[in-house]
Design an enzyme around this catalytic site. Structure first.
Site, PDB file in Angstrom:
ATOM      1  N   LYS A 256      68.380  66.259  67.282  1.00  0.00           N
ATOM      2  CA  LYS A 256      69.067  65.007  66.936  1.00  0.00           C
ATOM      3  C   LYS A 256      68.925  64.008  68.096  1.00  0.00           C
ATOM      4  CE  LYS A 256      73.835  63.722  65.626  1.00  0.00           C
ATOM      5  NZ  LYS A 256      75.169  64.292  65.359  1.00  0.00           N
TER       6      LYS A 256
ATOM      7  N   SER B  94      76.437  62.844  60.917  1.00  0.00           N
ATOM      8  CA  SER B  94      75.480  62.026  61.625  1.00  0.00           C
ATOM      9  C   SER B  94      74.168  62.751  61.934  1.00  0.00           C
ATOM     10  CB  SER B  94      76.109  61.534  62.935  1.00  0.00           C
ATOM     11  OG  SER B  94      76.492  62.628  63.762  1.00  0.00           O
TER      12      SER B  94
ATOM     13  N   SER C 114      79.445  66.523  60.880  1.00  0.00           N
ATOM     14  CA  SER C 114      78.102  65.970  61.101  1.00  0.00           C
ATOM     15  C   SER C 114      76.973  66.991  61.094  1.00  0.00           C
ATOM     16  CB  SER C 114      78.057  65.197  62.418  1.00  0.00           C
ATOM     17  OG  SER C 114      78.794  64.012  62.293  1.00  0.00           O
TER      18      SER C 114
END
Length: 468
Positions: free
Chosen positions: A67, A142, A166
């Site tokens: 990420k 996210s 997330s």
């Protein structure tokens, strides 16, 4: 049977093939990855024996993605914030460093929502990521780029973080596995934004994988010395687990009702466990879960034991730039002049409102603590709760703004500190992933991981997108 170079080349080709459609990998390091793959092949040809290598490098030559909110040396680290566009990581986040030391090869970094605080992965730096099962749908957030890249078979292991779901929402929307570990075991260092104050006990870093069996070895590497707390060496007897099941949160006014197909999938899991394992799945109705969103919000903005206040989201929006005034940004957004996304501006505005009623907040924090005690007592040393991952399957782009609080189904477990494994359960009639959350008491991660492995065999796990 194949060389590491061949493996990495296959994944590089796959990313080049599908990334123009899904926009999940926002910056690649293909040349470096291939160089690292050559080094692995050299090491294998010169090695004294496989056992030695397996112990020293448990993830030797395995392609991974990270990420973008995590530092990966030489890669951007903006978290989708325009004012950080030129920020490049000069070191590795702790978990990234541990994975690299274990032999894993990062292929690149993946998209997230602006400042990692929204459940659609879209921002003004990299644009929007699309769901591999339906490009008109969201990947979640996210860690949405990770969910999409894994589902599209562009990576094997993903590094995600989770403060309100997330890891689990993207894993659910993209039909892969994700694990939010027990709080405080896997280090969060080296990500932006990192949690401060009370939020540092809600943020969790964890693995996202296409296959359930990969979660545990990756979690071991990520956790490092802290892994002993997680009892991963304990053998799990599924027949002895006390299963509990809750179909919905009790009807919160803030969230959508749970889709029929999600409920049906959960029902099939219950029936399968009862028929095949001979266990009795206990139905429970935990009244306080109805206030999941309010509890999460209040606990996120509370002070820690030293009286330190949580960092304001508005302050984070101003990182590497001028201070941000949410109301002014909203005016600019309306005429297409803001460099921020609408969800980020809205969060900046609502943050101020949370401070207006300290009395109500204190009550909700107290309710959260009592819910935590209730959950720990219910689950005990051998309990697993089955709970929906989200009220709906992957929504269409932009629609989360109409139901902004649906993430409460995952968020509540962050403030309770419990380990949760997200497990896929095949596809809906529209061809979109279904799934379920498996929840255990603190430090009982081994239970949810074992149940996930079992359900993968029973329900098929990850399904290739586009496969009818």
């Amino acid at each position: 049977q194949v060389t590491c170079v061949e493996v990495v080349e296959a994944y590089v080709e796959r990313i080049k093939e599908v990334n123009p459609l899904i926009n999940a990998v926002v910056k690649d390091r293909f040349e470096e990855a291939l160089q690292e793959a050559r080094q692995v092949d050299t090491l294998l040809s010169e090695s004294p024996g496989d056992d030695y290598l397996e112990e020293k490098f448990p993830l030797l030559g395995v392609p991974i993605t990270v990420k973008e909110a995590f530092s990966l040396h030489g890669m951007p680290n903006t978290s989708g914030l325009v004012s950080r566009r030129n920020v490049v990581a000069t070191s590795d986040a702790t978990v990234v460093s541990r994975l690299k030391q274990a032999g894993a090869i990062p292929l690149g970094v993946t998209n997230c929502s602006e400042l990692c605080m929204w459940y659609e992965s879209s921002n003004r730096v990299y644009g929007r990521t699309n769901n591999p099962y339906d490009l008109q749908r969201i990947v979640g957030g996210s860690s949405g780029g990770e969910g999409g890249v894994l589902a599209a078979a562009c990576s094997i292991i993903g590094v995600g973080s989770d403060i309100g779901g997330s890891i689990r929402m993207p894993a659910f929307f993209n039909g892969v596995f994700g694990h939010k570990p027990t709080t405080g075991v896997v280090p969060n260092d080296g990500q932006f934004p990192n949690a401060r104050g009370v939020r540092s006990s809600y943020l969790c870093t964890g693995p996202m994988c296409r296959y359930a069996e990969d979660l545990e070895p990756v979690l071991r590497v990520m956790a490092g010395p802290g892994v002993n707390k997680l009892k991963l060496n304990e053998k799990v007897s599924l027949e002895k687990i006390k299963f509990h099941c809750m179909d919905h949160d009790g009807g919160s006014v803030f969230v959508s009702p749970v889709d029929k197909e999600i409920l049906q999938a959960q029902k099939k899991v219950v029936e399968h466990l009862e028929d095949e394992l001979g266990v009795q799945v206990q139905r429970v109705a935990i009244h306080k879960m109805k206030y999941s969103f309010q509890i999460w919000s209040a606990m996120m903005s509370s002070t820690d034991s030293n009286g330190q206040e949580a960092q304001l989201f508005t302050d984070l929006l101003g990182d590497h730039g001028k201070p941000v005034w949410p109301l002014w940004e909203l005016m600019k957004w309306l005429v297409g002049m803001s460099s921020h996304t609408l969800p980020a501006i809205a969060l900046g505005l609502t943050e101020k409102l949370m401070k207006l009623n300290p009395g109500a907040n204190a009550k909700l924090v107290s309710m959260g603590r009592s819910l935590q005690e209730e959950m720990e007592a219910l689950l005990g040393p051998d309990g697993v709760l089955l709970y929906p991952s989200h009220p709906t399957v992957a929504p269409r782009h932009h629609s989360p703004i109409c139901m902004p609080f649906n993430f409460a189904y995952t968020a509540i477990f962050n403030v309770l500190g419990l380990p949760v494994t997200q497990c896929p359960l095949g596809l809906s009639s529209e061809g979109l992933p279904l799934g379920i959350q498996l929840v255990a008491a603190s430090y009982n991660d081994h239970l949810t991981l074992a149940v996930a492995r079992y359900l993968e065999k029973a329900f098929g796990g990850w399904v290739v997108p586009g496969k009818v």
